[in-house]
Design an enzyme around this catalytic site. Structure first.
Site, short mmCIF file in Angstrom:
data_model
loop_
_atom_site.label_atom_id
_atom_site.label_comp_id
_atom_site.label_asym_id
_atom_site.label_seq_id
_atom_site.Cartn_x
_atom_site.Cartn_y
_atom_site.Cartn_z
N SER A 122 -1.72 -60.40 104.55
CA SER A 122 -2.53 -61.36 103.83
C SER A 122 -2.52 -60.98 102.35
O SER A 122 -1.55 -60.41 101.88
CB SER A 122 -3.96 -61.39 104.40
OG SER A 122 -4.66 -62.47 103.81
N TYR B 214 -1.52 -71.14 97.54
CA TYR B 214 -1.16 -69.79 97.96
C TYR B 214 -2.38 -69.10 98.59
O TYR B 214 -2.28 -68.50 99.66
CB TYR B 214 -0.66 -68.96 96.77
CG TYR B 214 -0.30 -67.55 97.14
CD1 TYR B 214 0.91 -67.28 97.79
CD2 TYR B 214 -1.15 -66.49 96.87
CE1 TYR B 214 1.24 -65.98 98.15
CE2 TYR B 214 -0.82 -65.19 97.23
CZ TYR B 214 0.38 -64.95 97.86
OH TYR B 214 0.71 -63.66 98.23
N LYS C 222 -2.85 -67.59 102.49
CA LYS C 222 -3.19 -66.20 102.80
C LYS C 222 -4.52 -66.11 103.54
O LYS C 222 -4.72 -65.22 104.37
CB LYS C 222 -3.20 -65.36 101.52
CG LYS C 222 -1.80 -65.16 100.96
CD LYS C 222 -0.89 -64.67 102.05
CE LYS C 222 0.42 -64.11 101.64
NZ LYS C 222 1.14 -63.51 102.76
#
Length: 136
Positions: free
Chosen positions: A40, A70, A74
């Site tokens: 992550s 993004y 994550k």
């Protein structure tokens, strides 16, 4: 868009999710407790305040920045790790990690590589200051 999904989400989450889903039956039959490591990022703070905006996963959203896409990809990785651990924690070791800034070509468009930044405190501070200004 990648196969109908936002590129960050498809690349950073969906492919890995599908891979783990496919090998999960084999992992669960392992004699020793297998380990799943989910990569992550601390960039999850760039995800929308609602968490994952599922509408943005299939359609570009006005006001969304690249960092938002993004960040939510994550965040999806982190939530996936939590979900795996909740469902299979007695059979798997599940870890979610933030690798930090590593020496890759990720920042090749900047005049400073991550390695160069780590050796030059002034430029490192300047890089992060500019990152925060551009982000907001």
């Amino acid at each position: 868009m990648l196969d109908g999904y936002e590129t960050h989400f498809a690349t950073n989450h969906l492919g890995h999710f599908q891979f783990v889903k496919e090998i999960l039956p084999v992992l669960l039959k392992a004699q020793e407790k297998p380990r799943v490591v989910v990569v992550s990022s601390s960039a999850t703070w760039n995800a929308p305040t609602c968490g994952i905006d599922f509408k943005s996963v299939v359609q570009k959203q006005p006001g969304f920045r690249t960092t938002n896409y993004y960040g939510q990809s994550k965040l999806a990785n982190s939530l996936f790790a939590v979900g795996l651990n909740t469902r299979y924690g007695d059979q798997l070791i599940v870890n979610a990690v933030h690798p930090g800034v590593v020496d890759t070509d990720l920042f090749q468009i900047t005049p400073y590589s991550p390695r160069g930044l780590s050796h030059d405190l002034f430029h490192f501070a300047l890089f992060w200051l500019l990152f925060w200004v551009v982000k907001s």
